[in-house]
Scaffold this motif. Sequence first.
Motif, mmCIF file in Angstrom:
data_model
loop_
_atom_site.group_PDB
_atom_site.id
_atom_site.type_symbol
_atom_site.label_atom_id
_atom_site.label_comp_id
_atom_site.label_asym_id
_atom_site.label_seq_id
_atom_site.Cartn_x
_atom_site.Cartn_y
_atom_site.Cartn_z
ATOM 1 N N VAL A 205 -6.479 12.905 -10.271
ATOM 2 C CA VAL A 205 -5.130 13.462 -10.169
ATOM 3 C C VAL A 205 -4.241 12.511 -9.371
ATOM 4 N N THR A 206 -3.052 12.243 -9.887
ATOM 5 C CA THR A 206 -2.072 11.439 -9.163
ATOM 6 C C THR A 206 -1.189 12.366 -8.364
ATOM 7 N N LEU A 207 -1.263 12.253 -7.042
ATOM 8 C CA LEU A 207 -0.511 13.136 -6.153
ATOM 9 C C LEU A 207 0.549 12.314 -5.417
ATOM 10 N N PRO A 208 1.824 12.659 -5.546
ATOM 11 C CA PRO A 208 2.897 11.854 -4.935
ATOM 12 C C PRO A 208 3.078 12.119 -3.446
ATOM 13 N N VAL A 209 2.011 11.880 -2.681
ATOM 14 C CA VAL A 209 2.062 12.034 -1.229
ATOM 15 C C VAL A 209 1.935 10.648 -0.607
ATOM 16 N N VAL A 210 2.949 10.258 0.163
ATOM 17 C CA VAL A 210 2.964 8.938 0.790
ATOM 18 C C VAL A 210 3.088 9.122 2.299
ATOM 19 N N PRO A 211 2.220 8.493 3.088
ATOM 20 C CA PRO A 211 2.325 8.642 4.545
ATOM 21 C C PRO A 211 3.538 7.921 5.106
ATOM 22 N N LEU A 212 4.134 8.522 6.130
ATOM 23 C CA LEU A 212 5.249 7.901 6.837
ATOM 24 C C LEU A 212 4.863 7.762 8.307
ATOM 25 N N GLY A 256 7.799 2.405 7.923
ATOM 26 C CA GLY A 256 6.513 1.910 8.381
ATOM 27 C C GLY A 256 6.367 0.426 8.096
ATOM 28 N N ILE A 257 5.152 -0.059 8.199
ATOM 29 C CA ILE A 257 4.875 -1.477 7.980
ATOM 30 C C ILE A 257 4.751 -1.723 6.475
ATOM 31 N N PRO A 258 5.569 -2.606 5.908
ATOM 32 C CA PRO A 258 5.541 -2.837 4.458
ATOM 33 C C PRO A 258 4.142 -3.205 3.967
ATOM 34 N N GLY A 259 3.704 -2.500 2.931
ATOM 35 C CA GLY A 259 2.405 -2.787 2.334
ATOM 36 C C GLY A 259 1.226 -2.212 3.084
ATOM 37 N N ARG A 260 1.464 -1.570 4.244
ATOM 38 C CA ARG A 260 0.365 -1.001 5.032
ATOM 39 C C ARG A 260 0.747 0.422 5.444
ATOM 40 N N PRO A 261 0.793 1.345 4.481
ATOM 41 C CA PRO A 261 1.304 2.687 4.767
ATOM 42 C C PRO A 261 0.458 3.475 5.770
ATOM 43 N N PHE A 262 -0.822 3.124 5.940
ATOM 44 C CA PHE A 262 -1.676 3.877 6.857
ATOM 45 C C PHE A 262 -1.782 3.216 8.233
#
Length: 300
Positions: A205-212, A256-262
């Motif tokens: 499943v593709t879930l549109p949750v992105v960490p901030l 956040g840090i580009p390319g490093r969302p976590f």
Amino acid sequence: MGASVAYHLAALGQPDVVVLDRSDGPGAGSTGLATGGYRAQYATAINVRLSLLAREKLRRFADETGVDPGYAPAGYLWLAGSDAELDLLRVGRAVQHAEGLTEAVEVSPAEIARINPAIRVDGIAGGAFCPTDGFIRPLRILEGYLTAAARLGVRQVWGAEVRRLGRDGSGRIVEVETDAGRIAVGAVVNAAGPWAASVAALAGVTLPVVPLRRQIATTGPCRLLPADMPMTIWAGDGFHLRVRDGRVLLLWPTPGIPGRPFDARVDPAWIDAVVAMAQARVPVLRGVPIDRPGAWAGLY
């Protein structure tokens, strides 16, 4: 969220509920890093409704779980630096009133100065205030749900990272494979917060949750601002502050840090910037020592 879902399922009579967590104990994710704000002042009806339901839950939480959630209605004070920002607050308040949050009101610069006399009101066009918004203790809420869930027979398994979600021929999830072993399941609730998309991907499943990333700077111990000062937020750029446990927490949302969302490291330049904003807007904080090693960040 997982603890809450587990408790409520068990309270409704659902047998054999299991909470899986990859950490070694409770509160190791975003919950333990949260600053503990509660508000119903939103500009969308669904968020207002959810927060009003949550408020009633907070008020009876101790009776329901045996743990005090720390709900303190100190208020949320929003500040508008222009007429355009003030108009946006008015649009949101119309939604709030329609959903029953009638105590949310517009406030003038003079009223703002009375509600929070520490801030500079020059350049402030007006604002919004809701006295039933305020603060909570996230770890206490987690403790309450886990304790109440355990009383109802919910099992809690720590150090169990989910590696695979096994599905049958119809695509239904029937098994969860973790570091601690395999569990046959009838249903899975994905409560992984910022990591929810990774768990969903295991089920295709593709879930549109992105960490901030959200960073927090803190002063050293001080008594310059009262403990019951409302959460005070500048609507234009999101800078806000509150008092917690004898310290002032300074917050300002940035990318956040580009390319490093976590990546949840704190940016030293961000600390410099947020401290400068605090000293310009809350003059009493000028010269207050900043606990740089005590700064932290979490994922929203």
